[in-house]
Design a protein around this motif. Structure first.
Motif, PDB file in Angstrom:
ATOM      1  N   VAL A1128       6.808   1.005  14.299  1.00 55.13           N
ATOM      2  CA  VAL A1128       7.449  -0.266  13.921  1.00 55.13           C
ATOM      3  C   VAL A1128       6.736  -0.874  12.718  1.00 55.13           C
ATOM      4  O   VAL A1128       7.376  -1.337  11.752  1.00 55.13           O
ATOM      5  CB  VAL A1128       7.425  -1.241  15.113  1.00 55.13           C
ATOM      6  N   ALA A1132       8.380  -1.543   9.037  1.00 56.61           N
ATOM      7  CA  ALA A1132       8.439  -2.899   8.472  1.00 56.61           C
ATOM      8  C   ALA A1132       7.663  -2.979   7.158  1.00 56.61           C
ATOM      9  O   ALA A1132       8.119  -3.611   6.189  1.00 56.61           O
ATOM     10  CB  ALA A1132       7.890  -3.896   9.488  1.00 56.61           C
ATOM     11  N   VAL A1151      14.364  -1.115  11.519  1.00 57.41           N
ATOM     12  CA  VAL A1151      13.331  -1.769  12.321  1.00 57.41           C
ATOM     13  C   VAL A1151      13.765  -1.915  13.781  1.00 57.41           C
ATOM     14  O   VAL A1151      12.964  -1.721  14.710  1.00 57.41           O
ATOM     15  CB  VAL A1151      12.966  -3.135  11.712  1.00 57.41           C
TER      16      VAL A1151
END
Length: 1448
Positions: A1128, A1132, A1151
């Motif tokens: 993640v 991002a 995401v």
């Protein structure tokens, strides 16, 4: 320590009139600065006092003043000096007239006070033995993270240039805090005087630092050892005192006793109150109140009072976890706002990416801590409840034991305790999902407005479909269970009676019956699997359907509502949480309901009647010769309180050294008298006194699953000289010497002991008591009672045989198959007496676990208990290939193709949604909204169809593989020789046909389905992140390496831990069942304490394996979710770097997919591990494919034709037989001829080789030398089924199989009904069968219909009459029947088999006295041969046997 900066007031700071995004308010410098100053002190002052109270109550000694402690104190002192300097400088400037903001005085003062409190906590932790502090770890982390963020922003904006002092002091403060944080990651030395004694292999958790505890890194050592080599018992950690049976059971027992007594007092008080109100209705009212009062209440309260703190702490963990769970969608919303705002500074994007990572990470940590605490609670509760049940077993009264079967008790320990402990996980599922649902709808309302209400409508519309599927599937599951139970009963009966089946050549008939039932079982399972696939698809598709309806209504119906990335992907995240809540709530309710049933069963068992401790006045002191050691005065006894008396006014005195015989008819009260002396009966009046220790031999012999010496000594110290004397007296010495490990040989399921009611021992008794109808009718010596011609003479006349062959009979030998050692002897035992001995005998009662083992076979001497070997290492790849080959290559490829198709549809649906979110808006609306929604719905439908097809294909392919593997298993087992069944415990075989088959039927296809779903889902996420942000490949590759490493480490260790746990749990259940069956013996020997200690040891050993397994699960989940959270973060961060080239929709797709993968990672590994564990069942089903097989059932030889044999002449030529290649010959050099139509008896002592001759004739064991000829044809030239179908054997133990009477009489369906009725008429059973409701079709398994032993033996005789063979073998066929039945059988045999060759294998000599010739076997050879009269005249071995039997 805060730095000064621009004022946090004024225009532009909190300007709510400007339409700024909410992220701008939360991420400004003033907010971060305020949070950095106030959050750490608030954290410590709120949690610190609670923490102090906790460590004050749970101290663990004190720690020495280590270097780590000194470093913490020095750094703390420096921080205090720095805070003091800040306050001093501010006051000095005020004093000089320089105005200072109030915050410059307040903030350092607050930090100084908080630092002082932190140092006090450090000192207190040392005094209380805390080696690693989680509270201070969090405090120093907050003190560093929040201020460093604001400080970095101020430094980048030049905020420190105006004040160099605060510039330097801030950096110095952050450096000192960082140093304190690093020190808090270390662990201190162990306590100087620890509370718990040191163990040999302590659990490393106590010596772990706080990060190691939070991430379960302290388990890594065990996991690494399991990866490098197979784990063994020595690798497992010692069980902590807080998890031991000794501590947990005693605490729960105290709470249970206290709450139960309180409940009883409450019931009595209410009964008294109602008595005062309603008059004389107290007894009825008290009983009614006891029925109304829940028995589960006291037990539930006891468990709550014992474990409430652990449960509440786990509940707090899940609440904190949910805070972070719902923070993630909010942060994603802020992040997508940032992506959509081209003017936002980049640092906000990085900051939000880190916050998303931290929130997801902390959610994982708290969730795994929640699971860890509940799993440990489960383990402790299982230990406590199991120990409580076991201790209850030791005090159950006789009436309670009769009302409870051993299977019920084992189910309590294995099933009910498991269900109760499993429900602990789901208790929070009764209220947490409700909160999730409320929060989710609040979120949806904020995002979509009134359109969110359509989600409720869609979820409600899916409920009827799910209810219908559940109802239909339940019906198919019930049908599946019925067929499975039927198949299990038939298979169990087949295996238990395999000797009879093979002796008659019935294997093929039974295989057809089993496979027929198996086909119906799989048909029901197939229908249930299809419905399960529909249910799964409806559950998985519900998120898509809700999203489709919500998005369509929001964009098409409402005005000025355009779709954007925030609405699309945040809504999907919320719907996923909502869907999880929707599924978790009913599952939790179902689990708790099932646990309530189990709790009621456990509470009812714990409330059963107990023995009265003071029923017998016993004294361990020995009494002198001539004094009364047993005294009963006016004793009246009942089996259960409130029942009718079974013994009346008993007055009995037995002096020391007296041999007292107790005789009487069946039901006279002989066993009741012994039970009364042991305190097993409830005493109504009178007294019982026993002086000295007590030994007790029950009616049915009870042998523990342990070594010979432990069974004989029975918890007493080993005295080798005395043990030798005892073995000689019991005629066990020769057999024990033949065991491979001697007296240390373990006795397993092959043990078989026969105890007889032998009246010939009465002349050796000093005194005889005759019982009738529960009262003593006469007492005296044997000669006195004979002269009286009273009740004893009546008993002797009743058992005298019609042929008047003697006053009584005794077994030639008693059969103790270990295999060939007698448990007793017909000879009188010398009077070696140390204590009072109570002996109970029963007419021809066989206590056995495995019938069919030859009584004389030496091969079973010393066979071990036969526990399944624990496999080591990972499952071989060949086993996976075996399963896939059973599935079939075309089906495998087709299933993979369908999985790929549905995952492609899922990817296209998500990508299409990102394009929809990026569509431009015109006047607040999107022009392509209708087209987008239609295509989105079409792709979702295609994915649902593909998902159903792939799931159904995998499940149906698994059923096909299971069907094939079961057929192979059944065939492999059926083709094994009889020696395989006699060496292999029945439990091992039945386990393959029940548990292992069920695993391959249900678990393996389901785990394979789960693995495919998770693996393809993981591939989709990697593809999405790679396509959206190609830079993420740099992070994905090392993460995949980490993932593969965790997976390899975990799978290797967990497979072995599961195998060890399964083996240990079996020992717990076996010990419980063993104790329940022999509780009277345990209490008679006053061995309760050693048995409790042994039970605790078994449970603790099980928990020693359970604990590493559960923490290994948490280790995997925490670290794999960390890998997912890092993915993640990578997605991002790469999105922020590529912000100029990415759309908000594509970033939301990337995401949000990465956020969903955190749990997919661990479940993919768990599915693989579960699949590998279930493949172990395939491995175990294949085990018997490598065992040696017997000869072909059919051969194309001339002897296979019907006329053979015509005469029935049998010739043994130098015949020898061995029960194993490593064992000596059991029979050797046997040569004799039996003429056609001759009746020959075969006798000898146990182990002489009698049954071996019959086994050789039927080729149950193949000849090691020489051979056997029938009518001149070697039996090796004949197929086994042909040979066995031409010989009839009538065994001693009659056996009937599940099914109709006709099937039992004509197993191969070869005879007409008329022929069967004629056979029944011959054995005088026609009238009985004709009176049955179903007559020939009457089911033998009908619980309302039963046959006596004599009737069963007559049915077996009728079955033999129908075969009409020329050779008949009688293996003591009349030993287990009454005299009347024996007369019927002898008459039928003389009329139907007059022209047949008959072999009579006799354990009692009276059976062969009418034979034309008798063979006397000794040590595997023919010692004597001739007519009975000739052999008696020779006065050889036959004569000595006749003397021992009382015939001469």
């Amino acid at each position: 320590m805060a730095a000064p900066a621009e004022s946090c007031v004024g225009q532009g700071v909190w300007n709510w009139t400007e339409p700024e995004p909410i992220g701008a308010h939360l991420l400004n410098v003033c907010f971060l600065k305020t949070a950095g100053i106030w959050v750490p002190p608030m954290y410590l002052w709120v949690l610190g006092p609670i923490y102090l109270l906790y460590i004050h109550r749970h101290g663990n000694g004190y720690l020495r003043m280590s270097l780590l402690f000194k470093a913490k104190m020095v750094l703390g002192l420096a921080l205090l000096l720095l805070c003091t300097a800040g306050v001093s400088v501010a006051l000095w400037r005020v004093r000089r007239g320089t105005p200072q903001a109030p915050e410059l005085l307040i903030h350092p003062t607050v930090w100084m006070a908080t630092m002082t409190f932190a140092m006090f906590l450090v000192h207190t932790e040392r005094k209380k033995g805390v080696r690693a502090s989680g509270l201070l770890f969090g405090y120093w982390l907050l003190c560093f993270l929040l201020p460093v963020t604001s400080a970095a922003q101020l430094a980048s904006q030049g905020g420190f240039l105006s004040d160099p002092f605060y510039h330097l002091s801030t950096y110095l403060c952050l450096s000192l805090v960082l140093a304190q944080f690093v020190l808090s990651c270390l662990v201190d030395q162990p306590p100087f005087f620890p509370k718990d004694p040191p163990s040999t292999n302590p659990c490393p958790e106590a010596a772990a630092s706080f990060p190691s505890k939070a991430m379960f890194w302290w388990v890594s050592g065990l996991v690494w050892r399991g990866y490098r080599r197979p784990l063994g018992p020595k690798d497992l950690w010692s069980l902590g005192q807080e998890n031991s049976s000794e501590a947990l059971v005693s605490q729960l027992e105290r709470e249970w006793t206290r709450n139960r007594h309180a409940a009883q007092r409450h019931i009595k008080a209410r009964a008294a109150e109602r008595k005062d109100r309603h008059g004389g209705e107290a007894p009825e009212m008290e009983g009614l109140l006891q029925q109304e009062g829940s028995q589960r209440g006291p037990l539930l309260r006891a468990m709550w009072q014992m474990f409430r703190s652990s449960f509440l702490l786990a509940s707090l963990s899940i609440v904190i976890c949910d805070v972070f769970r719902f923070a993630v969608p909010k942060l994603l919303s802020l992040f997508l706002e940032f992506i959509g705002n081209p003017t936002a500074p980049a640092w906000k994007g990085y900051f939000l990416a880190v916050l998303m990572f931290l929130s997801a990470f902390l959610q994982s940590v708290w969730e795994q801590q929640h699971m860890y605490r509940l799993k440990v609670l489960q383990m402790r509760l299982r230990t406590a409840i199991t120990g409580l049940v076991y201790r209850k077993i030791l005090v159950l009264s006789s009436a309670s034991r009769k009302a409870t079967a051993v299977g019920d008790v084992v189910n309590l320990v294995s099933v009910d305790v498991q269900r109760l402990t499993e429900s602990v996980i789901y208790l929070n599922g009764l209220w947490v999902p409700v909160i999730w649902i409320v929060i989710c709808f609040v979120y949806l309302w904020q995002l979509l407005g009134p359109s969110a209400l359509t989600a409720v409508a869609v979820f409600l519309s899916l409920l009827p479909l799910n209810f219908f599927i559940t109802k239909k599937r339940k019906q198919h599951q019930e049908e599946h269970m019925r067929h499975k139970d039927s198949r299990a009963r038939l298979t169990s009966c087949l295996i238990r009676n395999m000797k009879m089946v093979k002796s008659h050549g019935w294997e093929e008939a039974f295989l057809e019956r089993v496979l027929h039932i198996r086909g119906r079982e799989l048909s029901a399972l197939r229908a249930s699997s299809l419905l399960f696939s529909v249910s799964l698809v409806s559950f998985q598709a519900s998120t898509f359907l809700v999203a489709l309806v919500v998005f369509a209504v929001h964009t098409l119906v409402a005005e000025d509502n355009a779709m954007d990335a925030e609405k699309a992907f945040v809504t999907l995240m919320i719907l996923n949480i909502l869907n999880k809540a929707q599924g978790f709530l009913p599952f939790s309710i179902d689990s708790v309901v099932r646990a309530r049933v189990s709790l009621d069963r456990l509470a009812a068992f714990l409330c059963l009647e107990e023995v009265v401790p003071g029923a017998v006045d016993s004294s361990s002191s020995r009494c002198s010769a001539g004094d009364a050691c047993i005294s009963v005065h006016d004793g009246t006894f009942v089996w259960s309180r409130g029942g009718t008396a079974c013994l009346h006014r008993i007055n009995l005195t037995v002096p020391q050294g007296c041999l007292l015989a107790v005789v009487g008819a069946v039901g006279a009260g002989k066993s009741s008298l012994l039970s009364a002396l042991l305190g097993e009966l409830s005493k109504v009046e009178g007294s019982v006194t026993i002086k000295g220790s007590v030994a007790y031999v029950p009616q049915e012999a009870w042998v523990q699953n342990t070594s010979v010496v432990e069974n004989v000594c029975f918890r007493q110290e080993l005295d080798p000289v005395w043990l030798e004397t005892v073995l000689q007296a019991c005629a066990l010495r020769p057999d024990v010497c033949s065991f491979p490990a001697g007296i240390h040989t373990k006795i397993g399921e092959q043990t078989r002991i026969l105890v007889t009611h032998a009246l010939h021992v009465l002349p050796q008794a000093d005194w005889i008591v005759v019982l009738e109808d529960g009262a003593i009718t006469e007492m005296g010596s044997f000669q006195e009672l004979l002269h009286r011609k009273g009740a004893l003479v009546g008993l002797l006349d009743a058992v005298r045989r019609p042929e008047d062959r003697g006053d009584g009979e005794t077994e030639l030998t008693t059969d103790a198959q270990g295999p060939r050692g007698p448990a007793g002897s017909g000879r009188p035992v010398s009077g070696l007496e140390r204590s009072v001995t109570l002996v109970s005998e029963k007419d021809s009662v066989t206590s056995k676990a495995q019938p069919g083992a030859p009584l004389d076979d030496p091969s079973w001497a010393g066979w071990p208990t036969g526990e399944d070997d624990v496999q080591y290492g990972r499952v071989k790849a060949s086993m996976h290939l075996t399963y896939l080959r059973a599935v079939g290559t075309p089906l495998c490829l087709y299933a993979l193709f369908l999985c790929l198709c549905q995952q492609v549809a899922s990817f296209c649906r998500g990508y299409w949604l990102s394009l929809w979110a990026d569509d431009p808006t015109v006047d607040g609306r999107q022009t392509q909204a209708a087209l987008r929604s239609w295509i989105f719905g079409l792709l979702g439908c295609l994915q649902a169809v593909g998902l159903f097809a792939s799931m159904a294909m995998v499940l149906l392919a698994g059923i096909r593989a299971s069907s094939l593997l079961f057929r192979r298993l059944l065939w492999d087992v059926a083709r094994c020789p009889i020696g395989f069944f006699e060496r292999t415990p029945i439990g091992n075989l039945l386990n393959r046909f029940s548990k292992e088959t069920d695993t391959v039927d249900v678990d393996t296809p389901d785990k394979l389905r789960s693995l495919l779903v998770y693996v393809f889902g993981l591939l989709e996420v990697v593809l999405v992140v790679t396509v959206a942000t190609p830079l993420a490949v740099v992070a994905i590759l090392p993460l995949l390496v980490l993932y593969a490493g965790f997976q390899s480490l975990y799978v290797a260790s967990l497979c072995q831990l599961r195998r060890l746990e399964s083996a240990r749990h079996s020992s717990v259940c076996s010990h419980v069942a063993e104790t329940f069956q022999g509780i009277a013996v345990v209490r008679a020997f006053q061995a309760q304490r050693p048995f409790v200690a042994q039970s605790d040891m078994h449970v603790d050993e099980t928990q020693r394996v359970s604990f590493p397994r559960l923490v290994a699960d948490r280790w995997l989940a925490t670290n794999l979710e960390l890998v997912g959270n890092m993915l993640v973060l990578a997605a991002a961060m790469c999105a922020v770097l590529s912000k100029a080239h990415l759309s908000a929709g594509l970033v939301g797709f990337s995401v949000s997919a990465a956020l969903q993968v955190t749990q997919t990672l661990q479940w993919a590994v768990r599915s693989w591990t579960d699949l590998e564990s279930s493949i172990v069942s395939v491995e175990r089903m294949k085990d018997y494919g490598r065992t040696p097989k017997e000869a072909p059932w059919k051969l194309p030889s001339c002897a296979d034709r019907s006329p053979w044999p015509q005469g029935g002449q049998i010739e043994f030529r130098d015949f020898g037989l061995s029960y194993g290649p490593e064992l000596p010959l059991a029979v050797q050099g046997v040569s004799f001829k039996i003429h056609a139509g001759e009746k020959v008896g075969i006798v000898g002592r146990t182990g002489a080789g009698k049954s071996s001759l019959a086994g050789g004739l039927l080729r149950l064991q193949e000849a090691a030398e020489g051979g056997i000829w029938i009518d001149g044809v070697p039996i090796t030239h004949v197929g086994l089924h042909t040979l066995r179908s031409r010989i009839t054997i009538i065994p001693q133990d009659p056996s009937l199989f599940p099914g109709s009477l006709r099937m039992n009489l004509d197993m191969l369906q070869e005879h007409t009904d008329q022929a069967i009725w004629e056979a029944l008429e011959t054995v005088q059973l026609r009238a009985l069968v004709a009176s049955l409701p179903g007559q020939l079709q009457q089911e033998c398994a009908d619980p309302g219909y039963s046959l006596s032993v004599g009737q069963k033996q007559l049915l077996c005789l009728a079955r033999a009459l129908l075969r009409k063979t020329r050779i008949l073998i009688l293996d003591e066929a009349t030993a287990a029947v009454d005299p009347g039945t024996e007369v019927q059988m002898q008459a039928a045999l003389r009329s139907w088999f007059a022209q047949c060759t008959v072999l009579v294998i006799a354990h009692r000599l009276h059976s062969v006295m009418d034979c034309s010739r008798v063979l006397v076997m000794d040590n595997g050879q023919v010692a004597e041969s001739g007519s009975p009269a000739q052999l008696l005249a020779q006065k050889g071995l036959f004569y000595r046997l006749a003397q021992e039997s009382g015939l001469v």
